[in-house]
Each structure stands twice: as structure tokens, then as C-alpha cells.
Design a protein around this motif. Structure first.
Motif, PDB file in Angstrom:
ATOM      1  N   ARG A   1      57.076 -87.198  82.132  1.00 43.48           N
ATOM      2  CA  ARG A   1      57.156 -88.529  81.534  1.00 43.48           C
ATOM      3  C   ARG A   1      55.815 -89.084  81.080  1.00 43.48           C
ATOM      4  O   ARG A   1      55.775 -89.975  80.229  1.00 43.48           O
ATOM      5  CB  ARG A   1      57.818 -89.511  82.503  1.00 43.48           C
ATOM      6  CG  ARG A   1      57.075 -89.755  83.808  1.00 43.48           C
ATOM      7  CD  ARG A   1      57.865 -90.732  84.685  1.00 43.48           C
ATOM      8  NE  ARG A   1      57.361 -90.817  86.038  1.00 43.48           N
ATOM      9  CZ  ARG A   1      56.398 -91.650  86.420  1.00 43.48           C
ATOM     10  NH1 ARG A   1      55.837 -92.465  85.555  1.00 43.48           N
ATOM     11  NH2 ARG A   1      56.000 -91.662  87.686  1.00 43.48           N
ATOM     12  N   LYS A   2      54.693 -88.570  81.612  1.00 41.00           N
ATOM     13  CA  LYS A   2      53.391 -89.068  81.192  1.00 41.00           C
ATOM     14  C   LYS A   2      52.664 -88.095  80.264  1.00 41.00           C
ATOM     15  O   LYS A   2      51.531 -88.345  79.871  1.00 41.00           O
ATOM     16  CB  LYS A   2      52.508 -89.352  82.420  1.00 41.00           C
ATOM     17  CG  LYS A   2      52.865 -90.636  83.155  1.00 41.00           C
ATOM     18  CD  LYS A   2      51.938 -90.836  84.344  1.00 41.00           C
ATOM     19  CE  LYS A   2      52.057 -92.250  84.904  1.00 41.00           C
ATOM     20  NZ  LYS A   2      51.433 -93.257  84.065  1.00 41.00           N
ATOM     21  N   ALA A   3      53.316 -87.013  79.908  1.00 38.34           N
ATOM     22  CA  ALA A   3      52.641 -85.951  79.160  1.00 38.34           C
ATOM     23  C   ALA A   3      52.870 -86.106  77.658  1.00 38.34           C
ATOM     24  O   ALA A   3      53.949 -86.505  77.217  1.00 38.34           O
ATOM     25  CB  ALA A   3      53.142 -84.586  79.611  1.00 38.34           C
ATOM     26  N   SER A   4      51.829 -85.781  76.881  1.00 37.23           N
ATOM     27  CA  SER A   4      52.005 -85.725  75.424  1.00 37.23           C
ATOM     28  C   SER A   4      52.781 -84.479  75.025  1.00 37.23           C
ATOM     29  O   SER A   4      53.351 -84.409  73.940  1.00 37.23           O
ATOM     30  CB  SER A   4      50.635 -85.734  74.735  1.00 37.23           C
ATOM     31  OG  SER A   4      49.852 -84.637  75.179  1.00 37.23           O
ATOM     32  N   ASP A   5      52.826 -83.489  75.911  1.00 38.48           N
ATOM     33  CA  ASP A   5      53.521 -82.227  75.653  1.00 38.48           C
ATOM     34  C   ASP A   5      54.385 -81.878  76.867  1.00 38.48           C
ATOM     35  O   ASP A   5      54.008 -81.047  77.690  1.00 38.48           O
ATOM     36  CB  ASP A   5      52.488 -81.125  75.374  1.00 38.48           C
ATOM     37  CG  ASP A   5      53.131 -79.768  75.102  1.00 38.48           C
ATOM     38  OD1 ASP A   5      54.357 -79.721  74.881  1.00 38.48           O
ATOM     39  OD2 ASP A   5      52.405 -78.758  75.131  1.00 38.48           O
ATOM     40  N   PRO A   6      55.557 -82.503  77.009  1.00 36.42           N
ATOM     41  CA  PRO A   6      56.385 -82.250  78.195  1.00 36.42           C
ATOM     42  C   PRO A   6      56.800 -80.795  78.352  1.00 36.42           C
ATOM     43  O   PRO A   6      57.024 -80.331  79.472  1.00 36.42           O
ATOM     44  CB  PRO A   6      57.608 -83.145  77.954  1.00 36.42           C
ATOM     45  CG  PRO A   6      57.169 -84.176  76.976  1.00 36.42           C
ATOM     46  CD  PRO A   6      56.156 -83.500  76.117  1.00 36.42           C
TER      47      PRO A   6
END
Length: 336
Positions: free
Chosen positions: A200-205
Motif C-alpha cells: 500500500r505504500k509502494a510505488s511498485d506494489p
């Protein structure tokens, strides 16, 4: 969301209501939960990013609230969703009282790695949960990235005898999660790893999948920008998916329930019972578990409860400014 699909700021602010609801127990450092309710043509949405989040991160929460209030959600494939009990970082003596709030739940998520506490506190808390729920219950732990690889390996080695379903975000980074899975395998520790913040906090899940850093993913509607976006990420990841919440009122919780109801497969109980952590709610039709399930529905707020929990004027103005900043960030990040 395309820029031309975003409602005007005036439309967002016109129906804004801000509430302050005390927590039953301190959770994630929060003792009073603040949330902004937005009203649109499709109903109500909740905008409640945690207070420390900057406008760029908060903008995804705003897009999720706009989706709820201005658009419809995907059709459900199930009428109810199994949910877990949530046990904050309380003392073992408080565990029975906490679990008693979750009617019929046979899965519990237990907070561990709390700042200022020790592994012995975690062991005692998990042991108390096992004692109360019995041998047939599922127990998962959530460290919120509080351990490094060595600490997580040792902690999970000692917690594993309690029969863990999985450990949620035991380490902060994707690389650490991948190394932890290898370390657990080498030591014969049979505990699955779930990724939450790394999704949820990643630019690239999808990095979690590429690096084989998790066995399970945890998705939350608001931080991912809405039900449809979260549903797409779950499909792309292709891993067992748990839908969780972010200390929402029942208005915000309805979005998480809608996501869980729309998933093609749902093999784990979801973290959608956290309304029980609040002292109150904005509706009498609270989305809380009954028989371990939450029925799929979309309650709207009650005027009397919005008034009862209304935030002071200075906090309402603060949230209006925050909506404005998040709206500007969403416009800047949106395709033309």
C-alpha cells in the motif's frame, strides 16, 4: 483517476463533515480517530489519512473517498465477508476483554513489535490469545515493519509454536522480506510472510511478487486509491489476498467490505472488524462482525451521530485545508 474525473474542490467541501471518535485502546499511536465524511451523488465516502501523511500520499485516500461518493463499486460475488479480531499491543490480562468484542471470530490479528515493548511482551500476548481462542483458531501477527531480518527470524522462531497463520510486514522493506523468507526456510520455521506496507505504500506494489518477498498480500482500499485500483493490484499480484482497514468508521469500512466481496477468491479472514476499536461510530448500522462475518452493505451516516462526534471548528478547518491540498496533489498526479 483522470483530472477531468475529479470533482471540483467546491463540490468536495460542500458536504464535508469532520468527526473525532475516541479509541477504546491506543492503536498505532492513535487515541482519537479523526475522519472527514464527503457526500456526493452516489452516497458517502470517508477521507481519513493518518495525520502525518503528506498531500501526495493523502491524495490516494481522497481518490478512494471520491470513488465511494461519486461512483459505484464492482458487483459483489459473496454476500458476507469473514473477518478477524484485532488485538492491539495490550497486556495479556486485557486480551479476553478485547476478543469478547468480536462476535464469532475464529481468527485474530495480534499486534507485535510495539515500540517500547519487548519480544517477551509479544509472546505473552500471543499466548493469551491462544488460551482464550483455543487450538482451532487462526492467529496472525502484525509487526508493521518493526523488526530487522535477524530480529524477525528469532521472533517468529519463538512465536511459531503458537501456530501462526502468517506474519504481516515483519520487516520494513521488500528486500528484507525476501531475505526473511529464505532465513525462515533455512531454519525450518514454518511461518508465512504477508506484505502490507510493501503493497500500500509502494510505488511498485508488484515488486513483492517479482522478488518472491511474500506468500500473502494485504490490501487496503483508501491507501491504494479505491476499490477498483485495489482489485486490480490484487489480480496482478496473483497471491492470496487479505483485505484490511485503516481504523475506518463504518462509512469507510464499507469500501473495504466491497473490495473483499468482489475478490474472485477469498481464502483468509479479512481485517475489516476494526470499527470495534472505536468508542463510537457515525451510523447505528455499524459494520461489525456477527458470527465472525460482516454482511455486505453500505450504511450511511446518521445526522445525530455526525453531530455527536463533530470535531471542533479548528479541526474542521484543518481538514478542509487538507482536502484542498490532497485535491491539488491528485490533480497534479493525474493524467490529462
Amino acid at each position: 483517476m483522470p483530472a477531468d474525473a475529479l470533482p471540483d474542490l467546491d463540490a468536495l467541501l460542500a458536504g464535508l463533515r469532520v468527526v473525532q471518535i475516541p479509541m477504546r485502546t491506543r492503536f498505532r499511536g492513535v487515541t482519537v480517530r479523526e475522519a472527514a465524511m464527503l457526500h456526493g451523488p452516489a452516497g458517502w465516502g470517508e477521507f481519513s489519512p493518518f495525520l502525518e501523511y503528506a498531500p501526495a500520499e493523502a491524495s490516494r485516500w481522497l481518490i478512494a473517498a471520491i470513488e465511494a461518493a461519486w461512483r459505484d463499486w464492482p458487483d459483489p460475488v459473496r454476500g458476507s465477508v469473514p473477518v478477524n479480531a484485532t488485538v492491539p499491543a495490550v497486556s495479556p490480562t486485557q486480551v479476553p476483554e478485547v476478543l469478547a468484542r468480536y462476535d464469532g471470530c475464529s481468527t485474530a490479528k495480534v499486534k507485535v513489535a510495539e515500540r517500547g515493548q519487548h519480544l517477551e511482551d509479544d509472546l505473552d500476548r500471543v499466548a493469551a490469545v491462544r488460551d482464550v481462542m483455543g487450538p482451532g483458531a487462526r492467529i496472525r501477527v502484525d509487526a508493521n515493519g518493526g523488526w530487522d531480518v535477524a530480529q524477525a527470524t528469532e521472533a517468529l522462531r519463538r512465536l511459531a509454536p503458537y501456530g501462526l497463520e502468517y506474519a504481516e510486514q515483519p520487516c520494513p522493506s521488500v528486500g528484507e522480506l525476501a531475505r526473511l523468507r529464505v532465513a525462515l526456510a533455512h531454519r525450518g520455521v514454518d511461518v508465512l510472510v504477508a506484505a502490507d506496507e510493501s503493497i500500500r505504500k509502494a510505488s511498485d506494489p508488484l515488486r513483492v511478487v517479482r522478488e518472491e518477498a511474500a506468500d500473502v498480500i494485504v490490501v487496503k482500499v483508501a491507501p491504494l486509491g479505491g476499490v477498483r485500483t485495489a482489485l486490480g493490484i490484487a489480480a496482478e499480484c496473483g497471491l492470496p489476498t487479505v483485505v484490511s482497514s485503516a481504523l475506518d468508521t463504518s462509512v469507510g469500512m464499507a469500501a473495504g467490505v466491497a473490495l473483499a466481496a468482489a475478490l474472485p477468491e477469498l481464502s483468509h479472514a479479512c481485517g475489516l472488524g476494526t470499527v470495534e476499536l472505536l468508542e463510537g461510530d457515525v451510523t447505528a448500522d455499524r459494520l461489525v462482525p456477527s458470527g465472525g462475518q460482516v454482511t455486505v452493505r453500505r450504511p450511511g451516516p446518521d445526522e445525530g451521530l455526525l453531530a455527536r462526534w463533530a470535531a471542533p471548528r479548528d479541526r474542521e478547518l484543518w481538514w478542509r485545508d487538507r482536502v484542498q491540498a490532497a485535491h491539488a496533489a491528485a490533480r497534479a498526479a493525474s493524467p490529462a
